[in-house]
Design a protein around this motif. Structure first.
Motif, PDB file in Angstrom:
ATOM      1  N   ILE A  67       5.216  23.973 -24.845  1.00 47.83           N
ATOM      2  CA  ILE A  67       5.161  22.738 -25.651  1.00 47.83           C
ATOM      3  C   ILE A  67       6.519  22.469 -26.296  1.00 47.83           C
ATOM      4  CG2 ILE A  67       4.137  21.672 -27.711  1.00 47.83           C
ATOM      5  CD1 ILE A  67       2.295  21.605 -25.297  1.00 47.83           C
ATOM      6  N   ASP A  68       7.163  23.490 -26.818  1.00 49.92           N
ATOM      7  CA  ASP A  68       8.492  23.330 -27.428  1.00 49.92           C
ATOM      8  C   ASP A  68       9.523  22.897 -26.389  1.00 49.92           C
ATOM      9  OD1 ASP A  68       7.426  24.122 -29.875  1.00 49.92           O
ATOM     10  OD2 ASP A  68       7.969  26.223 -29.572  1.00 49.92           O
ATOM     11  N   PHE A  69       9.423  23.474 -25.201  1.00 52.31           N
ATOM     12  CA  PHE A  69      10.326  23.105 -24.105  1.00 52.31           C
ATOM     13  C   PHE A  69      10.142  21.631 -23.731  1.00 52.31           C
ATOM     14  CE2 PHE A  69      10.839  22.709 -19.435  1.00 52.31           C
ATOM     15  CZ  PHE A  69      12.207  22.946 -19.343  1.00 52.31           C
ATOM     16  N   ALA A  70       8.893  21.215 -23.569  1.00 52.71           N
ATOM     17  CA  ALA A  70       8.603  19.820 -23.219  1.00 52.71           C
ATOM     18  C   ALA A  70       9.106  18.874 -24.307  1.00 52.71           C
ATOM     19  CB  ALA A  70       7.101  19.633 -22.990  1.00 52.71           C
ATOM     20  N   GLU A  71       8.927  19.266 -25.555  1.00 52.34           N
ATOM     21  CA  GLU A  71       9.391  18.443 -26.685  1.00 52.34           C
ATOM     22  C   GLU A  71      10.914  18.348 -26.697  1.00 52.34           C
ATOM     23  OE1 GLU A  71       8.465  15.896 -29.818  1.00 52.34           O
ATOM     24  OE2 GLU A  71       7.113  16.863 -28.387  1.00 52.34           O
ATOM     25  N   LYS A  72      11.584  19.445 -26.388  1.00 52.33           N
ATOM     26  CA  LYS A  72      13.053  19.460 -26.332  1.00 52.33           C
ATOM     27  C   LYS A  72      13.552  18.470 -25.268  1.00 52.33           C
ATOM     28  CE  LYS A  72      17.241  21.340 -26.823  1.00 52.33           C
ATOM     29  NZ  LYS A  72      18.067  21.096 -27.987  1.00 52.33           N
ATOM     30  N   LEU A  73      12.926  18.470 -24.094  1.00 50.48           N
ATOM     31  CA  LEU A  73      13.319  17.517 -23.041  1.00 50.48           C
ATOM     32  C   LEU A  73      13.037  16.079 -23.469  1.00 50.48           C
ATOM     33  CD1 LEU A  73      12.221  19.342 -19.770  1.00 50.48           C
ATOM     34  CD2 LEU A  73      14.554  18.788 -20.475  1.00 50.48           C
ATOM     35  N   LYS A  74      11.871  15.867 -24.075  1.00 48.80           N
ATOM     36  CA  LYS A  74      11.503  14.519 -24.522  1.00 48.80           C
ATOM     37  C   LYS A  74      12.496  14.006 -25.577  1.00 48.80           C
ATOM     38  CE  LYS A  74       7.757  11.987 -26.741  1.00 48.80           C
ATOM     39  NZ  LYS A  74       6.434  12.077 -27.353  1.00 48.80           N
ATOM     40  N   ASN A  75      12.839  14.845 -26.540  1.00 52.09           N
ATOM     41  CA  ASN A  75      13.770  14.444 -27.604  1.00 52.09           C
ATOM     42  C   ASN A  75      15.175  14.205 -27.075  1.00 52.09           C
ATOM     43  OD1 ASN A  75      11.712  14.592 -29.487  1.00 52.09           O
ATOM     44  ND2 ASN A  75      12.256  16.656 -30.161  1.00 52.09           N
ATOM     45  N   THR A  76      15.612  15.041 -26.134  1.00 52.21           N
ATOM     46  CA  THR A  76      16.924  14.845 -25.520  1.00 52.21           C
ATOM     47  C   THR A  76      16.947  13.528 -24.758  1.00 52.21           C
ATOM     48  OG1 THR A  76      17.292  17.224 -25.371  1.00 52.21           O
ATOM     49  CG2 THR A  76      18.607  15.820 -23.914  1.00 52.21           C
ATOM     50  N   GLY A  77      15.849  13.241 -24.049  1.00 52.17           N
ATOM     51  CA  GLY A  77      15.748  11.956 -23.359  1.00 52.17           C
ATOM     52  C   GLY A  77      15.846  10.791 -24.321  1.00 52.17           C
ATOM     53  N   ALA A  78      15.151  10.877 -25.434  1.00 53.15           N
ATOM     54  CA  ALA A  78      15.177   9.798 -26.427  1.00 53.15           C
ATOM     55  C   ALA A  78      16.597   9.565 -26.951  1.00 53.15           C
ATOM     56  CB  ALA A  78      14.217  10.110 -27.572  1.00 53.15           C
ATOM     57  N   GLU A  79      17.341  10.660 -27.148  1.00 51.98           N
ATOM     58  CA  GLU A  79      18.740  10.542 -27.593  1.00 51.98           C
ATOM     59  C   GLU A  79      19.593   9.804 -26.566  1.00 51.98           C
ATOM     60  OE1 GLU A  79      20.015  14.554 -28.277  1.00 51.98           O
ATOM     61  OE2 GLU A  79      18.580  14.842 -29.921  1.00 51.98           O
ATOM     62  N   MET A  80      19.194   9.875 -25.291  1.00 55.62           N
ATOM     63  CA  MET A  80      19.944   9.219 -24.214  1.00 55.62           C
ATOM     64  C   MET A  80      19.290   7.897 -23.802  1.00 55.62           C
ATOM     65  SD  MET A  80      20.757  12.555 -21.834  1.00 55.62           S
ATOM     66  CE  MET A  80      21.892  11.685 -20.748  1.00 55.62           C
ATOM     67  N   ASN A  81      18.328   7.418 -24.606  1.00 51.23           N
ATOM     68  CA  ASN A  81      17.572   6.192 -24.309  1.00 51.23           C
ATOM     69  C   ASN A  81      16.822   6.288 -22.985  1.00 51.23           C
ATOM     70  OD1 ASN A  81      18.273   4.741 -26.698  1.00 51.23           O
ATOM     71  ND2 ASN A  81      20.306   4.443 -25.817  1.00 51.23           N
ATOM     72  N   LEU A  82      16.221   7.450 -22.734  1.00 54.68           N
ATOM     73  CA  LEU A  82      15.444   7.697 -21.527  1.00 54.68           C
ATOM     74  C   LEU A  82      14.024   8.083 -21.903  1.00 54.68           C
ATOM     75  CD1 LEU A  82      18.003  10.076 -19.779  1.00 54.68           C
ATOM     76  CD2 LEU A  82      17.610   7.672 -19.184  1.00 54.68           C
ATOM     77  N   GLN A  83      13.086   7.791 -21.023  1.00 55.58           N
ATOM     78  CA  GLN A  83      11.726   8.296 -21.149  1.00 55.58           C
ATOM     79  C   GLN A  83      11.653   9.579 -20.327  1.00 55.58           C
ATOM     80  OE1 GLN A  83       8.937   6.967 -22.790  1.00 55.58           O
ATOM     81  NE2 GLN A  83      10.436   5.640 -23.767  1.00 55.58           N
TER      82      GLN A  83
END
Length: 98
Positions: A67-83
């Motif tokens: 779950i933490d790994f998935a959240e890390k990818l999701k948050n990094t995507g958001a920082e790059m304006n990605l889903q």
């Protein structure tokens, strides 16, 4: 959330969608490497300025909770304006059973 599979390989699907910019693949795969998620397969396409990528990753040896790994990818995507969506293979397979 922790998935146990005795002696088996655990995998997940990572989907990334957004405006094409330099470094998307490098950033996502870098996070995978940081937490010992092995990238097994990648498909990507660019339609005009829209970037779409799907990765199959092996997560049996993740060094952090899934779950933490998935959240890390999701948050990094958001920082790059990605889903960015991460789905464990077991859930993905359950959704696509006939």
């Amino acid at each position: 959330m922790h998935f146990d599979r005795e002696g088996g390989t655990m995998r997940a699907v990572v989907a990334v969608i957004g405006k094409d910019t330099v470094g998307i693949l490098a950033k996502v795969s870098g996070i995978c490497a940081e937490y010992k998620a092995n990238v097994m397969d990648v498909t990507q396409t660019i339609m005009q300025d829209l970037f779409a990528m799907t990765m199959l990753i092996e997560i049996s040896e993740l060094t952090i909770d899934y779950i933490d790994f998935a959240e890390k990818l999701k948050n990094t995507g958001a920082e790059m304006n990605l889903q960015v969506h991460v789905m464990h293979e077991d859930i993905f397979n359950s959704m696509h059973k006939i």
